[in-house]
Design an enzyme around this catalytic site. Structure first.
Site, PDB file in Angstrom:
ATOM      1  N   ASP A 215       0.853  -1.186   0.000  1.00  0.00           N
ATOM      2  CA  ASP A 215       0.000   0.000   0.000  1.00  0.00           C
ATOM      3  C   ASP A 215       0.895   1.244   0.000  1.00  0.00           C
ATOM      4  O   ASP A 215       1.898   1.305   0.728  1.00  0.00           O
ATOM      5  CB  ASP A 215      -0.895   0.001   1.249  1.00  0.00           C
ATOM      6  N   ILE A 216       0.543   2.226  -0.837  1.00  0.00           N
ATOM      7  CA  ILE A 216       1.309   3.465  -0.902  1.00  0.00           C
ATOM      8  C   ILE A 216       0.952   4.320   0.308  1.00  0.00           C
ATOM      9  O   ILE A 216      -0.226   4.593   0.564  1.00  0.00           O
ATOM     10  CB  ILE A 216       1.012   4.236  -2.200  1.00  0.00           C
ATOM     11  N   ASN A 223      -2.565  12.648  -3.350  1.00  0.00           N
ATOM     12  CA  ASN A 223      -3.476  12.852  -4.484  1.00  0.00           C
ATOM     13  C   ASN A 223      -4.239  14.170  -4.332  1.00  0.00           C
ATOM     14  O   ASN A 223      -4.418  14.917  -5.299  1.00  0.00           O
ATOM     15  CB  ASN A 223      -4.456  11.684  -4.558  1.00  0.00           C
ATOM     16  N   ASP A 232      -1.483   9.538 -10.573  1.00  0.00           N
ATOM     17  CA  ASP A 232      -1.270   8.476 -11.569  1.00  0.00           C
ATOM     18  C   ASP A 232       0.215   8.222 -11.776  1.00  0.00           C
ATOM     19  O   ASP A 232       0.651   7.073 -11.966  1.00  0.00           O
ATOM     20  CB  ASP A 232      -1.921   8.868 -12.901  1.00  0.00           C
ATOM     21  N   GLU A 258      -4.703   2.076  -4.503  1.00  0.00           N
ATOM     22  CA  GLU A 258      -3.266   2.315  -4.314  1.00  0.00           C
ATOM     23  C   GLU A 258      -2.577   1.086  -3.725  1.00  0.00           C
ATOM     24  O   GLU A 258      -1.485   1.188  -3.179  1.00  0.00           O
ATOM     25  CB  GLU A 258      -3.034   3.537  -3.420  1.00  0.00           C
TER      26      GLU A 258
END
Length: 350
Positions: A215-216, A223, A232, A258
């Site tokens: 997971d980011i 974002n 993106d 994500e």
């Protein structure tokens, strides 16, 4: 654990989709909701780009534009129509090949009749003129057959090339149906199919199998601060880092908005941990630059959970333990790799 996190994530997508419907004063038709849900989840890069282009130009979007986008990117018949088109062409080409074979059989039969007649006639005559006529007829028929066969060969070669092109088209359609547009990794559908096969294979063979869930860190905040296009770019960067640190036998997928998943066949927990660490370090080593301004946005970090197959395991069981390890990594401060056993020896050093 996995189901609870899926619930939280998908509810966010659903709420965001409803917010877009309200903001643009769009009817809450199921197809419109599906479009905004897909947009919110970020799974369809081409759709998101088209929506962003319209919103960027006009600041809003009309029902007709939403319907056109739905027909273009999400309509269930779209993929079926493409498959039907290729199937129809393939069917016609097979029919043409059958006709070619029938024509060849007919020509061969005619030639055999000519030779049979010539043999019978030669056996009952000594006339030089009749013999010369028989030879002339056989030579003429032979030349006709040679010409016919050459034409058939050319037709078959053309058919072979077309069939090959149609096979490539079907493979392209299949690839598209299993690939995430933005990252070019496998999509969630591919993951679901692959993890089922991998768990079954591990159960039958006793070979090790491991799973990474990634997971980011703080992706939503990133974002919101820098916009979807930069978001993106982050997803592509992480996808590239994943691809660069796995083997050909491994299966890397975009698991959620994500989130990424990597299926590692024939890999035990220690090896899987090592792969996860390489991916984590590869991501943090890359500086992110905003393309439109050249602004340095700093570095991205990811958290990773690792789990390995156990006797009697199910896909959901394996996913659940990897998911729990992932959230353990986030609770421990993010930018870490945590294994399902959560020992200090497996705590990542940032």
């Amino acid at each position: 654990m996995s189901q609870r996190n899926d619930f939280k994530r998908t509810i966010v997508y659903g709420d965001t989709a409803l917010a877009y419907l309200k903001k643009n004063e769009l009817p809450a038709y199921p197809r419109y909701y599906e479009l905004w849900y897909t947009y919110s989840a970020g799974f369809n890069y081409s759709l998101n780009k088209s929506v962003n282009d319209i919103l960027g130009r006009k600041g809003g979007i009309t029902p007709d534009e939403v319907q056109n986008l739905y027909n273009r990117f999400l309509c269930p018949s779209r993929l079926g129509d493409r498959i039907d088109s290729v199937g129809s062409k393939l069917s016609r080409e097979i029919g043409d090949v059958v006709d070619i074979v029938k024509s060849s059989l007919s020509a061969t039969s005619d030639y055999a009749d000519t030779l049979g007649t010539a043999v019978n006639t030669l056996g009952g005559t000594n006339s030089r003129d009749e013999i010369a006529e028989i030879i002339r007829t056989v030579v003429e028929k032979t030349n006709e057959t040679i010409t016919h066969n050459r034409r058939l060969e050319d037709q078959l070669n053309e058919s072979r090339e077309l069939v090959y092109e149609l096979q490539e088209s079907l493979e392209a359609i299949r690839f598209e149906s299993l690939t995430d547009d933005l990252t070019t990794l496998a999509n969630r559908r591919h993951f679901d199919e692959s993890i089922d096969r991998a768990v079954l294979h591990a159960a039958q063979t006793g070979e090790p199998l491991s799973l990474l869930l990634t997971d980011i860190d703080h992706f939503k905040q990133f974002n919101d601060n820098y916009g979807h296009q930069t978001g993106d770019q982050v997803l592509r960067l992480v996808g590239l880092s994943v691809k660069q640190n796995i083997k050909a036998q491994d299966i890397a997928c975009r698991y959620g908005g994500e989130e990424f998943a990597v299926i590692l066949p024939r890999a035990g927990l220690d090896h899987a941990y090592s792969v996860a660490e390489h991916i984590r370090k590869s991501v943090i080593c890359k500086e992110l630059v905003k393309r439109s301004t050249g602004e340095n946005l700093g570095r991205i970090t990811i958290s990773i959970g690792v789990a390995s197959f156990r006797p009697g395991d199910t896909p959901n069981g394996l996913i659940g333990r990897a998911d729990a390890a992932l959230y353990g990594a986030k609770r421990a401060g993010r930018n870490k790799v945590k294994c399902e056993d959560d020992t200090d020896a497996h705590a990542a050093v940032a």
